[in-house]
Design an enzyme around this catalytic site. Sequence first.
Site, PDB file in Angstrom:
ATOM      1  N   GLY A 202       0.867  -1.067  -0.153  1.00  0.00           N
ATOM      2  CA  GLY A 202      -0.036  -0.082   0.074  1.00  0.00           C
ATOM      3  C   GLY A 202       0.882   1.170  -0.011  1.00  0.00           C
ATOM      4  O   GLY A 202       2.024   1.183  -0.169  1.00  0.00           O
ATOM      5  N   GLY A 204       2.870   4.469   1.336  1.00  0.00           N
ATOM      6  CA  GLY A 204       3.767   4.477   2.440  1.00  0.00           C
ATOM      7  C   GLY A 204       3.256   5.255   3.669  1.00  0.00           C
ATOM      8  O   GLY A 204       3.386   4.972   4.916  1.00  0.00           O
ATOM      9  N   VAL A 207       0.271   2.913   5.244  1.00  0.00           N
ATOM     10  CA  VAL A 207       0.493   1.771   5.834  1.00  0.00           C
ATOM     11  C   VAL A 207       2.249   1.636   6.193  1.00  0.00           C
ATOM     12  O   VAL A 207       2.254   0.952   7.525  1.00  0.00           O
ATOM     13  CB  VAL A 207       0.494   0.402   4.945  1.00  0.00           C
ATOM     14  N   GLY A 208       2.922   2.261   5.535  1.00  0.00           N
ATOM     15  CA  GLY A 208       4.473   2.241   6.050  1.00  0.00           C
ATOM     16  C   GLY A 208       4.424   3.286   7.356  1.00  0.00           C
ATOM     17  O   GLY A 208       5.233   2.625   8.289  1.00  0.00           O
ATOM     18  N   GLU A 246      18.836   4.589   3.961  1.00  0.00           N
ATOM     19  CA  GLU A 246      19.637   4.597   2.844  1.00  0.00           C
ATOM     20  C   GLU A 246      18.722   5.810   1.748  1.00  0.00           C
ATOM     21  O   GLU A 246      17.778   5.338   1.309  1.00  0.00           O
ATOM     22  CB  GLU A 246      19.999   3.187   2.016  1.00  0.00           C
ATOM     23  N   GLU A 383      18.404  15.793  -6.754  1.00  0.00           N
ATOM     24  CA  GLU A 383      18.501  14.344  -7.440  1.00  0.00           C
ATOM     25  C   GLU A 383      17.367  14.299  -8.648  1.00  0.00           C
ATOM     26  O   GLU A 383      16.106  14.694  -8.387  1.00  0.00           O
ATOM     27  CB  GLU A 383      17.779  13.354  -6.471  1.00  0.00           C
TER      28      GLU A 383
HETATM   29  P1  NAD Z   1       9.998   6.807  -1.658  1.00  0.00           P
HETATM   30  O1  NAD Z   1      10.592   7.390  -0.416  1.00  0.00           O
HETATM   31  O2  NAD Z   1       8.917   7.557  -2.247  1.00  0.00           O
HETATM   32  O3  NAD Z   1       9.563   5.611  -1.195  1.00  0.00           O
HETATM   33  C1  NAD Z   1      10.264   4.453  -0.680  1.00  0.00           C
HETATM   34  C2  NAD Z   1       9.481   3.551   0.184  1.00  0.00           C
HETATM   35  O4  NAD Z   1       8.990   4.174   1.352  1.00  0.00           O
HETATM   36  C3  NAD Z   1       8.265   3.059  -0.555  1.00  0.00           C
HETATM   37  O5  NAD Z   1       8.087   1.784  -0.242  1.00  0.00           O
HETATM   38  C4  NAD Z   1       7.168   3.969   0.183  1.00  0.00           C
HETATM   39  O6  NAD Z   1       5.953   3.341  -0.051  1.00  0.00           O
HETATM   40  C5  NAD Z   1       7.640   4.214   1.472  1.00  0.00           C
HETATM   41  N1  NAD Z   1       7.179   5.350   1.987  1.00  0.00           N
HETATM   42  C6  NAD Z   1       6.631   6.523   1.712  1.00  0.00           C
HETATM   43  N2  NAD Z   1       6.206   7.367   2.474  1.00  0.00           N
HETATM   44  C7  NAD Z   1       6.505   6.766   3.872  1.00  0.00           C
HETATM   45  C8  NAD Z   1       5.947   7.169   5.084  1.00  0.00           C
HETATM   46  N3  NAD Z   1       5.669   8.355   5.503  1.00  0.00           N
HETATM   47  N4  NAD Z   1       6.333   6.152   6.142  1.00  0.00           N
HETATM   48  C9  NAD Z   1       6.826   4.890   5.632  1.00  0.00           C
HETATM   49  N5  NAD Z   1       7.152   4.522   4.417  1.00  0.00           N
HETATM   50  C10 NAD Z   1       6.993   5.181   3.518  1.00  0.00           C
HETATM   51  O7  NAD Z   1      11.085   6.541  -2.831  1.00  0.00           O
HETATM   52  P2  NAD Z   1      11.104   5.730  -4.177  1.00  0.00           P
HETATM   53  O8  NAD Z   1      10.643   6.836  -5.015  1.00  0.00           O
HETATM   54  O9  NAD Z   1      10.439   4.599  -4.163  1.00  0.00           O
HETATM   55  O10 NAD Z   1      12.743   5.602  -4.484  1.00  0.00           O
HETATM   56  C11 NAD Z   1      13.450   6.403  -5.135  1.00  0.00           C
HETATM   57  C12 NAD Z   1      14.418   7.138  -3.995  1.00  0.00           C
HETATM   58  O11 NAD Z   1      15.235   6.067  -3.365  1.00  0.00           O
HETATM   59  C13 NAD Z   1      15.632   7.865  -4.680  1.00  0.00           C
HETATM   60  O12 NAD Z   1      15.685   8.937  -4.053  1.00  0.00           O
HETATM   61  C14 NAD Z   1      16.687   7.146  -4.651  1.00  0.00           C
HETATM   62  O13 NAD Z   1      18.057   7.699  -4.595  1.00  0.00           O
HETATM   63  C15 NAD Z   1      16.513   6.314  -3.510  1.00  0.00           C
HETATM   64  N6  NAD Z   1      17.303   5.020  -3.489  1.00  0.00           N
HETATM   65  C16 NAD Z   1      18.409   5.020  -2.459  1.00  0.00           C
HETATM   66  C17 NAD Z   1      18.945   3.911  -2.445  1.00  0.00           C
HETATM   67  C18 NAD Z   1      20.409   3.840  -1.491  1.00  0.00           C
HETATM   68  O14 NAD Z   1      20.759   2.865  -1.381  1.00  0.00           O
HETATM   69  N7  NAD Z   1      20.833   5.038  -0.961  1.00  0.00           N
HETATM   70  C19 NAD Z   1      18.804   2.776  -3.194  1.00  0.00           C
HETATM   71  C20 NAD Z   1      17.730   2.968  -4.075  1.00  0.00           C
HETATM   72  C21 NAD Z   1      16.840   4.034  -4.100  1.00  0.00           C
END
Ligand code: NAD
Length: 493
Positions: A202, A204, A207-208, A246, A383
Amino acid sequence: MTEVLNLINGAHVPASNWLELFEPATGKTYGRLAASGADEAQLAVSAAHDAAASWRNTSVRERSRLMHALADAIESDLDAFTIAESTDSGKPVGLARTVDIPRAVANLRWFADSVLEFGTERYEMGTRAVNDVLHPPVGVIGAISPWNLPLYLFTWKIAPALATGNTVVAKPSEVTPVTAWMLGKLATEVGFPPGVLNIIHGLGHEVGAPMVTDPRIGAVTFTGGTSTGRTIAESVAGQFKKTSLEMGGKNPTIIFEDADLPMAISTAATAAFANQGEICLCGERLMVHENLLDEVIEGICQKAAELTIGDPLEDGTQFGALVSEAHRDHVESMIARAVEEGGEIRHGGQRPEGLPDRCRDGYFLEPTVITGLDMTAATNREEIFGPVVSIMPFKTEAEAVEMANDSDYGLSASIFTGDETRAARVAPAIETGTVWVNCWLVRDFRVPFGGVKHSGLGREGGLDALRFCTEARTICTALKTSTDNVTQGAVPS
Ligand code: NAD
C-alpha cells in the site's frame, strides 16, 4: 490479472481496498495490489511479534537453511521473476535476468552464510574476568524498500534481519510490489514459519507510517528518497528506535585529463543511463577536465544514441521505460527547468519515437545529455533519478574535488584517472560513502554501504548489516571472587 495481497502470519489475506498496478512499458493496468492501512500494519506487526521468540530460538543453521531454500526457489523460478520484475518496473528484461534477480538470490545466500560466522566475541581480562559479547536479534524489524531495484533491495533489507533471528514486517514499494509478493509465496512454500516474514502493501504514508511507529518494531531499515527518510526518522526519533536510512544521491563522476578516455566515457555513460538512470548510485553530475570537454560530450552523446530503447520485455532492449507516468513527468519537468536555467540539451530530452505498438502509451524518455550549467543550477543540485546527465568542465584537481563536495548529498562518486597518486589523494577527499576509482557499481557484500550528508544514516552490507539487526550485549564474568576483583576502573591485562 495479478492480485498482490498482504502476507500476514503465513497466509495471503483478502483485501478490501485496492491500488492499480501499471505496466510502465504500456501505461496500462495489469493488476491490483492491496491498499493497506493502520489495521493491516498492526496485524502484521502482531504476527511478527508473536513469532519472534520462536524464530530467535531457531538454530542459526536452520534459519540459514531456510534462507538458502528460498534462494533456491527463486533461482528455479528465474524466468517468472525476471518477467515480473521487468513488467512491473519497465527495466529491460536482460537487466532483470542478469542483475536484479541473481542479486536478490545472492543477498539471501550471502547473509545465510555469513551469519554462521557471526557469533559471540570473547575478550579476556587475564585472571580477573572474561567478557562475552552476545548479538541477540533486535526483535521485530520494519523494512521499507523503493521501486528502482525492487527485489534486489527488498532482499537486501530482509536477508540480514531474518538471518540474525529477527522477524520482519516488510513494505515494498507500492509502485513495484509484484516480485516481493512472489517471494512471500515461496517463503511460505519452503517452510518459513508463520509470522516470521510478513509483507504488507500500500501507500507509504498509509501503511508504512503506522508500521514504523508501532512500538513493537525495534528497528527500521529504509531505502528510498531523502524526504521520506526524514519523515520516518522524525516519526520514530522519540521512540529512540534504531534506524538505517539509505537515501538519495547526486553522485559526481570525475574524468581527469590522465584518464583512459574510452573506458571513462563508456563507464560514465553506463553510470548515467543504466536502468534508465533509476539507480541511486547513478552519476548525474559528470565533471570533466576542460581539455577533454568536447570529446567527452561527444562520446557520451554517442553512447546515449547507441542504446537500444524499446520494449523492456524484448531481449535486445538496453533501455526501457521509466517506472511511472508521475516519475516521467518529474524527470521531464527537471529537463524543462534545465533549459530555463540556460542549459543546452545535447542529446535526448524527448519521448522516443519508433517504439513497438504495444509500447505506444508507455512511459519512455530518451537518455538526455545537458551542458552549460554550473554548480548553482538546480539541475546540478537536486536528484533527478532519471536518464539525465549534466556535464561540467573543471580546470584543476582542487576545483573538481570542490565541485564534487558542493552538494547536500554524499552517496557515491566515481573518479577516472591513470595516476595512482592522484587517485589516492582525491578519493579520500570526496565526502561520500563510496568512491569508485576507474569503475562504477562494483559491489562486494563485505564492504559497508551507505551515504553521508542527506544520502544516509548508518551503513548496510557485511558486518554492518548484521550488527544493525542485533543488539550487542556484554556479559562480564569475574573469574575469582576475592575482593581484589571489585577494584574500580580495572584495566584490561
Ligand atoms: P520513496 O521515498 O518515495 O519510497 C520508498 C518507500 O518508502 C516506499 O515503499 C514507500 O511506500 C515508502 N514510504 C513513503 N512514505 C512513507 C512514510 N511516510 N512512512 C513509511 N514509508 C513510507 O522512494 P522511491 O520513489 O520509491 O525511490 C526513489 C528514491 O530512493 C530515490 O531518491 C533514490 O535515490 C532512493 N534510493 C536510495 C538507495 C540507497 O541505497 N541509498 C537505493 C535505491 C533508491
